[in-house]
Design a protein around this motif. Structure first.
Motif, PDB file in Angstrom:
ATOM      1  N   LEU A 116       0.828  -1.201   0.000  1.00 54.84           N
ATOM      2  CA  LEU A 116       0.000   0.000   0.000  1.00 54.84           C
ATOM      3  C   LEU A 116       0.865   1.256   0.000  1.00 54.84           C
ATOM      4  O   LEU A 116       1.788   1.395   0.803  1.00 54.84           O
ATOM      5  CB  LEU A 116      -0.910   0.036   1.232  1.00 54.84           C
ATOM      6  CG  LEU A 116      -2.289  -0.613   1.123  1.00 54.84           C
ATOM      7  CD1 LEU A 116      -3.004  -0.523   2.461  1.00 54.84           C
ATOM      8  CD2 LEU A 116      -3.122   0.046   0.035  1.00 54.84           C
ATOM      9  N   GLY A 117       0.568   2.156  -0.918  1.00 58.45           N
ATOM     10  CA  GLY A 117       1.162   3.482  -0.903  1.00 58.45           C
ATOM     11  C   GLY A 117       0.165   4.488  -0.350  1.00 58.45           C
ATOM     12  O   GLY A 117      -1.044   4.242  -0.369  1.00 58.45           O
ATOM     13  N   ILE A 118       0.662   5.610   0.140  1.00 55.62           N
ATOM     14  CA  ILE A 118      -0.201   6.632   0.737  1.00 55.62           C
ATOM     15  C   ILE A 118       0.152   7.997   0.175  1.00 55.62           C
ATOM     16  O   ILE A 118       1.325   8.379   0.148  1.00 55.62           O
ATOM     17  CB  ILE A 118      -0.058   6.668   2.275  1.00 55.62           C
ATOM     18  CG1 ILE A 118      -0.318   5.282   2.879  1.00 55.62           C
ATOM     19  CG2 ILE A 118      -1.016   7.680   2.883  1.00 55.62           C
ATOM     20  CD1 ILE A 118      -0.095   5.232   4.379  1.00 55.62           C
ATOM     21  N   ILE A 119      -0.868   8.713  -0.267  1.00 51.06           N
ATOM     22  CA  ILE A 119      -0.707  10.100  -0.710  1.00 51.06           C
ATOM     23  C   ILE A 119      -1.565  10.974   0.191  1.00 51.06           C
ATOM     24  O   ILE A 119      -2.739  10.689   0.413  1.00 51.06           O
ATOM     25  CB  ILE A 119      -1.124  10.269  -2.183  1.00 51.06           C
ATOM     26  CG1 ILE A 119      -0.201   9.455  -3.088  1.00 51.06           C
ATOM     27  CG2 ILE A 119      -1.101  11.745  -2.584  1.00 51.06           C
ATOM     28  CD1 ILE A 119      -0.601   9.491  -4.553  1.00 51.06           C
ATOM     29  N   ASP A 120      -0.967  12.020   0.732  1.00 54.10           N
ATOM     30  CA  ASP A 120      -1.676  12.941   1.620  1.00 54.10           C
ATOM     31  C   ASP A 120      -2.432  13.957   0.774  1.00 54.10           C
ATOM     32  O   ASP A 120      -1.833  14.841   0.162  1.00 54.10           O
ATOM     33  CB  ASP A 120      -0.672  13.641   2.543  1.00 54.10           C
ATOM     34  CG  ASP A 120      -1.347  14.417   3.661  1.00 54.10           C
ATOM     35  OD1 ASP A 120      -2.531  14.769   3.519  1.00 54.10           O
ATOM     36  OD2 ASP A 120      -0.675  14.668   4.675  1.00 54.10           O
TER      37      ASP A 120
ATOM     38  N   CYS B 291       4.275  10.174  -8.066  1.00 56.08           N
ATOM     39  CA  CYS B 291       3.080  10.452  -7.273  1.00 56.08           C
ATOM     40  C   CYS B 291       2.000  11.097  -8.125  1.00 56.08           C
ATOM     41  O   CYS B 291       0.801  10.858  -7.922  1.00 56.08           O
ATOM     42  CB  CYS B 291       3.432  11.360  -6.097  1.00 56.08           C
ATOM     43  SG  CYS B 291       4.686  10.677  -4.986  1.00 56.08           S
ATOM     44  N   ASN B 292       2.398  11.918  -9.075  1.00 55.53           N
ATOM     45  CA  ASN B 292       1.432  12.633  -9.908  1.00 55.53           C
ATOM     46  C   ASN B 292       0.716  11.720 -10.900  1.00 55.53           C
ATOM     47  O   ASN B 292      -0.310  12.096 -11.462  1.00 55.53           O
ATOM     48  CB  ASN B 292       2.136  13.761 -10.678  1.00 55.53           C
ATOM     49  CG  ASN B 292       2.699  14.822  -9.743  1.00 55.53           C
ATOM     50  OD1 ASN B 292       2.146  15.079  -8.682  1.00 55.53           O
ATOM     51  ND2 ASN B 292       3.807  15.438 -10.134  1.00 55.53           N
ATOM     52  N   SER B 293       1.258  10.519 -11.123  1.00 55.44           N
ATOM     53  CA  SER B 293       0.670   9.615 -12.118  1.00 55.44           C
ATOM     54  C   SER B 293      -0.373   8.680 -11.517  1.00 55.44           C
ATOM     55  O   SER B 293      -0.991   7.897 -12.233  1.00 55.44           O
ATOM     56  CB  SER B 293       1.766   8.780 -12.785  1.00 55.44           C
ATOM     57  OG  SER B 293       2.337   7.883 -11.852  1.00 55.44           O
ATOM     58  N   ILE B 294      -0.596   8.757 -10.212  1.00 58.39           N
ATOM     59  CA  ILE B 294      -1.489   7.821  -9.519  1.00 58.39           C
ATOM     60  C   ILE B 294      -2.844   8.478  -9.312  1.00 58.39           C
ATOM     61  O   ILE B 294      -2.945   9.535  -8.686  1.00 58.39           O
ATOM     62  CB  ILE B 294      -0.901   7.399  -8.157  1.00 58.39           C
ATOM     63  CG1 ILE B 294       0.455   6.734  -8.370  1.00 58.39           C
ATOM     64  CG2 ILE B 294      -1.854   6.452  -7.437  1.00 58.39           C
ATOM     65  CD1 ILE B 294       1.229   6.516  -7.101  1.00 58.39           C
ATOM     66  N   GLY B 295      -3.902   7.851  -9.857  1.00 54.47           N
ATOM     67  CA  GLY B 295      -5.257   8.375  -9.722  1.00 54.47           C
ATOM     68  C   GLY B 295      -6.158   7.402  -8.993  1.00 54.47           C
ATOM     69  O   GLY B 295      -5.736   6.317  -8.571  1.00 54.47           O
ATOM     70  N   GLU B 296      -7.422   7.774  -8.863  1.00 53.06           N
ATOM     71  CA  GLU B 296      -8.370   6.957  -8.122  1.00 53.06           C
ATOM     72  C   GLU B 296      -8.635   5.611  -8.803  1.00 53.06           C
ATOM     73  O   GLU B 296      -9.012   4.643  -8.154  1.00 53.06           O
ATOM     74  CB  GLU B 296      -9.682   7.728  -7.951  1.00 53.06           C
ATOM     75  CG  GLU B 296      -9.558   8.943  -7.040  1.00 53.06           C
ATOM     76  CD  GLU B 296     -10.906   9.571  -6.740  1.00 53.06           C
ATOM     77  OE1 GLU B 296     -11.925   8.954  -7.088  1.00 53.06           O
ATOM     78  OE2 GLU B 296     -10.933  10.665  -6.159  1.00 53.06           O
TER      79      GLU B 296
END
Length: 268
Positions: free
Chosen positions: A148-152, A184-189
């Motif tokens: 699991l990765g996490i983006i705030d 990080c910018n390439s990861i969406g919902e």
């Protein structure tokens, strides 16, 4: 900086504060003064984050607060003790109503990991049949949180210049140091949904239902698994799949996590 753990690929100060304050393997866990970690504690925490972030995630996002993880009971070295679950692979041959129930729970978990009150966005870097597990009461949880990765979403990621080229002293022990970091910018919902629709749901729902219902389910899964689709069309496909699966569930004692509540509430 530069730890290979997916959990710390897109760090924020808020996330790091939460890790330090809730790290349970110290005598004074939760101290507001932030001076309770010895050098040995810091080294152990960094090593755990590098080798396997699973126990750290279970500590900082506990099940008692509603997070979809098994309860963390403790650890000793590489051994982690937590509540037991059966892997999702054990349910690939389950009855149609059980498969429909688990598929709906899986979609609900993914939705909650993308949208929650704390504004943390969780995404998977990999999923397989052991990623999710099921308790004896039928409740589905994330069994393996190490991918699991996490983006705030509140603070955003705070990468420093050159961090993606920096390699820490632990990571090369367990992974290929030349492997590229995920932007990080390439990861969406849609990121995790696509993987689940590709890897898990077809095995769970394939060949379980009568026509034309099975054909409709297969069509929506194929659309969801299409990596070229935008976020809106993916979400629409998932919403329609949810509407198809809800009537296929049963309300009886096999589903103890929602029985007998399902008899009296549309929520279940």
């Amino acid at each position: 900086q530069g730890l290979s753990s997916p959990m710390l690929r897109c760090p924020s100060q808020r996330l790091l504060d939460r890790i330090v304050r809730r790290y349970a393997e110290v005598p004074d866990a939760g101290s507001i003064y932030m001076d309770h970690l010895t050098d040995r504690d810091k080294l152990r925490l960094l090593y755990t984050l590098s080798v396997n972030s699973h126990p750290i995630l279970l500590q900082i996002f506990p099940d008692v607060e509603g997070w979809p993880f098994p309860r963390y009971l403790g650890s000793c070295g590489r051994l982690v003790v937590s509540a037991s679950t059966r892997p999702l692979r054990d349910f690939y041959d389950a009855a149609p109503d059980v498969a429909a129930d688990l598929a709906l729970q899986l979609l609900t978990v993914l939705r909650s990991m993308g949208t929650n009150d704390l504004n943390y966005f969780f995404y998977f870097t990999h999923v397989d049949a052991g990623t999710f597990g099921v308790f004896s009461n039928g409740h589905l949880f994330i069994r393996d949180a190490s991918t699991l990765g996490i983006i705030d979403k509140e603070e955003g990621s705070q990468l420093i210049d050159g961090q993606q080229e920096y390699k820490d002293i632990f990571s090369c022990l367990t992974v290929d140091c030349q492997s590229p970091f995920v932007s990080c910018n390439s990861i969406g919902e849609k990121h995790s949904l696509i993987m689940v629709c590709q890897e898990l749901l077809p095995k769970l729902l394939g060949g379980k239902f009568l026509q034309p219902m099975q054909e409709k389910i297969d069509s929506f899964l194929q659309h969801c698994a299409d990596g070229l689709a935008d976020d809106q069309s993916i979400n629409e496909a998932v919403a329609r799949l949810t509407d198809l699966l809800k009537p296929l569930r049963s309300c009886d004692s096999r589903f103890a996590y929602r029985y007998p509540d399902c008899k009296y509430s549309d929520k279940y």
